[in-house]
Write an enzyme that holds these catalytic residues in place. Structure first.
Site, PDB file in Angstrom:
ATOM      1  N   CYS A 302       8.534  21.447 -47.438  1.00 33.68           N
ATOM      2  CA  CYS A 302       8.348  20.008 -47.228  1.00 33.68           C
ATOM      3  C   CYS A 302       6.928  19.583 -46.877  1.00 33.68           C
ATOM      4  CB  CYS A 302       9.312  19.526 -46.136  1.00 33.68           C
ATOM      5  SG  CYS A 302      11.046  19.571 -46.651  1.00 33.68           S
ATOM      6  N   ILE A 303       6.387  20.089 -45.772  1.00 35.32           N
ATOM      7  CA  ILE A 303       5.137  19.537 -45.249  1.00 35.32           C
ATOM      8  C   ILE A 303       3.959  19.702 -46.215  1.00 35.32           C
ATOM      9  CG2 ILE A 303       3.489  19.623 -43.340  1.00 35.32           C
ATOM     10  CD1 ILE A 303       5.774  20.327 -41.504  1.00 35.32           C
TER      11      ILE A 303
END
Length: 464
Positions: A302-303
């Protein structure tokens, strides 16, 4: 309505005929006679499978990886913290895995948990979502609920999921349900982003609120009822796009704050200040501050990915998300910062990086997980190799590291007994199983990018 056992549930076929009203559909959820299909049996899909199995739903897992399917069907597991007995318990509730997507027709709900990575130019790679929809759309029928869980840009549910269902269903008179009555004469569609936190053993999955955005009210109610059986709280949004944006905001918030402390760390290093001491002191403020910690870069699905999904989408609206782009640049620069710090530290010991032997401790993207996705450790290894160093690694979760989407290392984990053979031991992932005092004692030089040696005082340690 007569309650049916799992074995008595009637077979379903991919037709356009409405199976029931929404109220009947909800009754199937309450009675646990609804069939749940989960597409993508990775770090998101497999834990979700176990949650529904625990609630006595009969779950069918779909995956294109035949090796995963075979392993699950013999009661095995391939994810750390998911033990074989967990899979075997799910099998007792009716769980099975398959690569036969025609079985989608027998599901009442189809939850899509497939990867959404980036291309090399930082544009979204939607190929997994597209190919999944192409595989399931021919087998969909009226009365089913389709939910996309994959993290993505606002508009994906409408542009890919809805469009594909309508395109394949046109010849059969089947379409995605829009505003209407209680009848389910089409397919319900929603978006509900995954909120997995690999390695988190503190927060039960059931306690993580489930955000839901339905294409219409029926889809929202159906998804709310389904997820409400396994999550303690659901949060209804006005649309799939709003739910898609929520997921991006959550992760971009983390990305930006991690970039801030990564930049602060570099300044603190030059000023001779311990950035971890500063962060921990700031965290004592009971309002207005949340602690984020620096590292060798960001990893996971995600990040490192989500900011670029939003910047790509923003460009279509003529906007430049400068703040978000800067955060991405700072975080992507951290592996190089770690390598340069290690090079300077070795030079002080009379060792040139071109001739150095470096052991990288930990290749997972975070501590105590068996997940390599976007791991900064892999980038660090490649940068060291390009600089001429001989590089080895150790990680208790990865006996070997072969070839992936963005790496081609083909290395085997080096035993820790060989620590003293290396010019530098670089801590890239701070696994709990490492004995850091012993590592410092036996190593010639330790470059610590995770503050894992914070309790140890030694001239051998260089923190970065």
């Amino acid at each position: 309505m007569t309650t049916q056992t799992l074995d008595q549930a009637p077979p379903r076929t991919a037709t356009k005929t409405a199976s029931a009203s929404l109220s009947d559909w909800l009754q199937h959820i309450e009675n646990r006679t609804a069939r749940v299909g989960i597409v993508g049996l990775g770090y998101v899909g497999l834990p979700l499978t176990l949650l529904f199995s625990e609630e006595r739903f009969r779950v069918t897992g779909f995956d294109i990886d035949d090796a995963k399917v075979e392993r699950l069907n013999v009661g095995g597991s391939y994810i750390h913290r998911i033990e074989p007995e967990h899979i075997q318990g799910a099998q007792k509730a009716g769980f099975s895995a398959t690569s036969d997507f025609s079985q989608i027709a027998g599901m009442d709900a189809v939850l899509i948990c497939v990867p959404t990575p980036l291309h090399d130019d930082h544009t979204p790679d939607m190929s997994y979502v597209v190919s999944t929809m192409e595989a399931i759309a021919p087998h969909l029928r009226a009365g089913q609920l389709v939910v996309l869980e994959s993290t993505t840009y606002p508009g994906t549910t409408e542009e890919i999921v809805v469009e594909t269902i309508n395109r394949y269903g046109a010849g059969r008179g089947l379409a995605v349900l829009r505003k209407g009555q209680d009848d389910l004469d089409g397919v319900m569609v929603a978006f509900s982003p995954e909120r997995e936190d690999p390695g988190n053993i503190v927060t039960p999955r059931r306690d993580i609120p489930k955000v839901i955005g339905g294409v219409d009210e029926r889809a929202a109610k159906a998804a709310e009822a389904l997820y409400g059986t396994v999550f303690n709280r659901t949060v209804l949004m006005s649309s799939p796009a709003a739910a898609e944006m929520t997921k991006l905001l959550e992760n971009i918030y983390r990305c930006v704050n991690i970039a801030l402390v990564n930049e602060m760390k570099q300044l603190c290093e030059k000023m001779g200040i311990d950035v971890w001491e500063v962060i921990n002191a700031a965290a004592t403020k009971p309002f207005g501050f949340q602690a984020f910690y620096p590292g060798p870069g960001v990893g996971g699905h995600c990040i490192p990915v989500d900011p670029f999904y939003l910047t790509w989408k923003a460009e279509q609206y003529g906007l430049q998300t400068r703040f978000i782009e800067l955060a991405g640049e700072v975080n992507e620069s951290m592996p190089l910062h770690v390598v340069e710090t290690a090079a300077r530290a070795m030079e002080r010991n009379g060792v040139n990086l071109r001739n150095a032997r470096v052991l990288v401790l930990g290749v997972a993207y975070k501590k105590d997980v068996d997940d390599l996705r976007e791991s900064p450790a892999l980038t660090i290894i490649e940068l060291l190799q390009k600089a001429g160093a001989t590089v080895a690694y150790n990680d208790p979760f990865f006996p070997t590291v072969g070839r992936g989407r963005k790496y081609d290392l083909n290395l085997a984990s080096t035993p820790l007994e060989q620590l003293g053979d290396f010019d530098c031991v670089l801590i890239a992932t701070d696994h709990s199983s490492y004995e850091y005092e012993k590592i410092v004692t036996e190593a010639r030089l330790v470059v610590d990018s995770r503050n894992a040696t914070r309790a140890i005082q030694s001239a051998k340690i260089v923190r970065c």
